[in-house]
Design a protein around this motif. Sequence first.
Motif, mmCIF file in Angstrom:
data_model
loop_
_atom_site.group_PDB
_atom_site.id
_atom_site.type_symbol
_atom_site.label_atom_id
_atom_site.label_comp_id
_atom_site.label_asym_id
_atom_site.label_seq_id
_atom_site.Cartn_x
_atom_site.Cartn_y
_atom_site.Cartn_z
ATOM 1 N N ILE A 31 70.309 51.277 131.096
ATOM 2 C CA ILE A 31 70.899 51.909 129.938
ATOM 3 C C ILE A 31 71.840 50.693 129.458
ATOM 4 O O ILE A 31 72.051 50.374 128.116
ATOM 5 C CB ILE A 31 71.404 53.125 129.809
ATOM 6 N N VAL A 32 72.979 50.469 130.163
ATOM 7 C CA VAL A 32 74.157 49.519 130.025
ATOM 8 C C VAL A 32 73.483 48.350 129.543
ATOM 9 O O VAL A 32 74.220 47.641 128.469
ATOM 10 C CB VAL A 32 74.893 49.475 131.453
ATOM 11 N N LEU A 34 70.715 47.792 128.029
ATOM 12 C CA LEU A 34 70.176 47.815 126.592
ATOM 13 C C LEU A 34 71.166 47.918 125.535
ATOM 14 O O LEU A 34 71.267 47.440 124.562
ATOM 15 C CB LEU A 34 69.187 49.155 126.222
ATOM 16 N N GLN A 35 72.423 48.782 126.078
ATOM 17 C CA GLN A 35 73.381 48.995 125.132
ATOM 18 C C GLN A 35 74.315 47.872 124.791
ATOM 19 O O GLN A 35 74.874 47.569 123.735
ATOM 20 C CB GLN A 35 74.270 50.357 125.413
ATOM 21 N N TRP A 36 74.912 47.356 125.933
ATOM 22 C CA TRP A 36 75.886 46.217 125.965
ATOM 23 C C TRP A 36 75.417 44.831 125.814
ATOM 24 O O TRP A 36 76.090 44.030 124.849
ATOM 25 C CB TRP A 36 76.700 46.186 127.295
ATOM 26 N N GLY A 39 72.685 45.593 122.303
ATOM 27 C CA GLY A 39 73.094 46.621 121.399
ATOM 28 C C GLY A 39 72.895 46.381 119.967
ATOM 29 O O GLY A 39 72.668 47.035 119.239
ATOM 30 N N LYS A 41 71.469 44.012 118.443
ATOM 31 C CA LYS A 41 69.962 43.886 118.022
ATOM 32 C C LYS A 41 69.243 45.205 117.714
ATOM 33 O O LYS A 41 68.888 45.544 116.856
ATOM 34 C CB LYS A 41 69.235 43.045 119.183
ATOM 35 N N TYR A 42 69.455 46.098 118.840
ATOM 36 C CA TYR A 42 68.828 47.422 118.677
ATOM 37 C C TYR A 42 69.533 48.278 117.425
ATOM 38 O O TYR A 42 68.837 49.029 116.611
ATOM 39 C CB TYR A 42 68.833 48.351 120.073
ATOM 40 N N LYS A 43 70.887 47.988 117.304
ATOM 41 C CA LYS A 43 71.328 48.743 116.004
ATOM 42 C C LYS A 43 70.914 48.483 114.896
ATOM 43 O O LYS A 43 70.837 49.014 113.972
ATOM 44 C CB LYS A 43 73.219 48.459 116.241
ATOM 45 N N LEU A 45 68.063 46.895 114.298
ATOM 46 C CA LEU A 45 66.555 47.617 114.242
ATOM 47 C C LEU A 45 66.706 48.764 113.655
ATOM 48 O O LEU A 45 65.897 49.423 113.101
ATOM 49 C CB LEU A 45 65.711 47.045 115.549
ATOM 50 N N ALA A 46 67.466 49.784 114.348
ATOM 51 C CA ALA A 46 67.662 51.122 113.949
ATOM 52 C C ALA A 46 67.963 51.332 112.580
ATOM 53 O O ALA A 46 67.457 52.029 111.739
ATOM 54 C CB ALA A 46 68.665 51.724 115.012
ATOM 55 N N ASN A 49 65.097 50.236 110.432
ATOM 56 C CA ASN A 49 63.990 51.422 110.401
ATOM 57 C C ASN A 49 64.396 52.518 109.319
ATOM 58 O O ASN A 49 63.655 52.807 108.703
ATOM 59 C CB ASN A 49 64.237 52.026 111.844
ATOM 60 N N ARG A 50 65.614 52.703 109.370
ATOM 61 C CA ARG A 50 66.201 53.777 108.624
ATOM 62 C C ARG A 50 66.421 53.768 107.255
ATOM 63 O O ARG A 50 66.050 54.628 106.335
ATOM 64 C CB ARG A 50 67.621 54.160 109.279
ATOM 65 N N GLU A 217 67.291 56.539 102.757
ATOM 66 C CA GLU A 217 67.057 56.914 104.326
ATOM 67 C C GLU A 217 65.783 57.393 104.439
ATOM 68 O O GLU A 217 65.345 58.455 103.690
ATOM 69 C CB GLU A 217 68.114 57.965 105.013
#
Lengths: 592, 371
Positions: A31-32, A34-36, A39, A41-43, A45-46, A49-50, A217
């Motif tokens: 988890i750390v 993926l987030q650190w 993060g 990149k995934y933010k 992507l989110a 998406n939104r 959204e």
Amino acid sequence: MNETKQQLFTRRAMLMMGAMTLPFTVMLGRIVGLQWFAGHKYKKLAEDNRISLRPVLAPRGRLLDRNQQIAAYNEKAFRLLIIPEQKEHLATTFKRLEKLIGLTANEQKKALDKLRTAPSYIPIVVRANLNYEELVKVQVNLPDLPGIDVDEGLIRHYPQQTVSAHILGYVGPPTREQAEKSQDPFYKNPDAQLGKEGIEKMADLKLRGATGRRELEVNAYGRAVREVAYNPPVNGKDIQLSIDINLQQMAYDLLGEHVGSVVAIDTITGELLVALSKPAYNGNEFAGGVPTDIWKKLMADPYKPLLNRITQGIYAPGSTYKALVALAALEEGWMRPNETVYCPGSMVLGNRRFHCWKFEGHGTIDMHQGLVKSCDVYYYQLAKQMDPDVLARYAHMFGLGHRTGLGLPEQPGLIPTREIKRKRQREPWVGGDSLITAIGQGLNLATPLQLAVMSARLASGAAVVPTLFQPESPPIFDVLPVKRSHLEFIHKCMFDTVEGGTAFGARRIGIPLGGKTGTSQVISKNHGDVKSYSGIAREERPHALFVGFGPIPNPRVAISVVIEHGGFGGAVAAPIGTKVMEAALKSLGVVL
Amino acid sequence: MNIRRLTPFLHRMPWHIIWLLTAIVAIGVILQIDAADGHWGPYAWRHAARFGIGLGIIMVILMLSPRQIMQLSMAGYFVCLALLLVVEMLGHTAGGAQSWLKLGFINVQPSEIMRLAMIMVLAQFYHMVSLQEASKTINVIIAAVIVLLPVVIIILQPDLGTAMMLMITGVGVMFAAGVRWRWFIAAFGAALALLPLAWMFLLHEYQQRRILSFFNPESDPLGAGYHVLQSKIAIGSAGFFGKGFLGGTQAHLKFLPEKHTDFIFTLLTEDFGLFGALILMTLLVLLIISCVRVAMRTRNHFMAVTVMGVTWSIFAYTMVNLAMAMGLMPVVGVPLPFVSYGGSSLLTFMAGIGLVIHAHVYRDERLPGLG
């Protein structure tokens, strides 16, 4: 429980406890990680998406005529849609629509093409202009048409239908290439319509306005949940045209069954008051994309309704050219006004006989009568003194032989010179060339617009430039380097042409108009002394032409009328020309 | 079954285990509300109600004597085996696999109950045999048959995830019971050798695609790799405290599939961040440690091995579920114990905890046999 069993069990249980707790740290580490470490990149992507950016189409600007009458606007129309994510058994649905509203194979193919590329939540327009009867039929049967819907959209409408088609043009969806390659958000809109021809194309960017943007959204299916931001579109600008749609309609009616064009121009501002080409297409039929069957029919039509004759029809100017030749002769001293010529009905040059249109001849005739009666022999004699290259210079000065710069696709026409003849026909210029050039035949070619510009320049003595738009301030055109007195002489001749010459039948009581008729041969077949072309096959009849202006002495409106295979210019073209001129002058308030 | 039997043992109740269980299920209920966009229905109230039923099951278990439980285990195993066969023959199709048995008002997943029955039958078997006999070939084969019989039926359904978990659970029980290391090494070797055959003959195409997409989820973001990618996006974008209750965009805008069942850990992490994940994982670790401690204190081998089996299965389910949600393992439909929505799963895991509590309460009772 025996002791060893207990001991081994305890050891194994301890071992398993370790094995069952340690992996949790691995999961925590993941988890750390993926987030650190990813993060950002995934933010992003989110967020991608939104948030969905949807273009908001600006309503297209209207086209208004010079009197604020509407020539093109956006009409509310019922549209047949497919909602991609709701469709089922499309083939069956299409079959039903075929029966109900005659959905064509082409419409089906286009819809399928769009379905392949469009996102599933954006409705696809199958037909943009359902009539009321079709609407009702579809609505009643909606339960049997899964994924089909009807909504109200905007569709370009031309109230005059075919009347001003060539000038106004039409709109249509962008090409696939435009839609895919352009960065302009305009093209991202599934309903985007852009100008394909005419003023719609010329003024497209102004008419389009600026595409707005809606930040929505969306959920995983692309369905909007909430509006995040809205950047409204900027409406397209209305465009004020120079033309007068009432005059267009009048000219259209006057042409009747004829094939041809009428161009009227304001000799002071260069505004085109009438720009009519007939036959024409109906832009309303093209609004949702050009239907193939209609297109094929138009392409196959021998009268070429897709051809904008105003700027792309090229004709020998014939006798309408004589006023210009006479002016050049005065300027260059090839003939004095009172110098006379004897016309016996023909003239021999070398081993060839050149005929006057009047078999029995005009007798002794001066420049004034030569123009009023349109005597060919007079101009043959004049041609003997004439330098064709110098004449060509005058022709260009009066707007012939090159594009006028109107903004629509134009033919340049052709004004022959010695060099052009050598290049085109690999033969030197001979005396006979000068003769036929002087009567506007031979290699001479001009568009109706060029003839109207020539007429306007003869009328005003200024280098009038035609325009389709209302100028913000009156333009100032260069004065042409010709003597005022020479121009006034030409005006007088042309006035007399209408009052008592070849265009006599076309005179309008109380309005002093000038004019020049033309009857331009389309084949080198001499019909001899004919009084009527009614017994001759249409394609063999000459084109009927008329140029003119009025009122004399201070002309405000100039005109050209070309009627393909119309016969005599004086009988067919001139009456239309003078009637339109009269109406134009009245609408401008120049005459009462 | 005797109510009075319970009272002398009441002071022995392992309250910490009950509190841990309650806390974990409570997190589950909160997440079920979260998954339903803030509504108690359709998941949360059912989850809470099932917790109540689960407590009832625990009470019933506590009213049985260890001897009664041992006697029931064999019967339970064969009833479950029969039910699995029934499901195989006329079960409903759910998610491409037949695993449900519709019993009027409730859908029962016999494969879930089978896990407990199998643990207990194995435990009973190892209770009966001596340590030396346990590693004899014939006894290993008997144990293997007890495990593989239901596994094969479940593979046929085909529910590969559950079959795999059953197998892992069985192996865990055998390890806890003291079967020698060399058997596990040999079995691991054999499994590796059989892997290509299993790939070709056991896996359906959709299962193969899922596994392939695991190795490169970005290659097919809208296809088979979708679940994992969206889950990783949700976890990766959450931050330490998450996006807040109902705040996760991935879950609430439906980019995240199965958010109330298999991907509930992703929902937890997206909305409550690393912090939320840490709390749940801590509670689960504490529960596992507590259970192992119960096992070590239990004086009869049957219950001790049963407790280890139950604990091991809780651990295995949790780990596989987390690994899947974080993209460390191909997607297999494995629920997160006590948290994921699903009646059979919650009730069997709670029944398992019931056995643990039972073991704690009756830890000093001895049973006939070699244990």
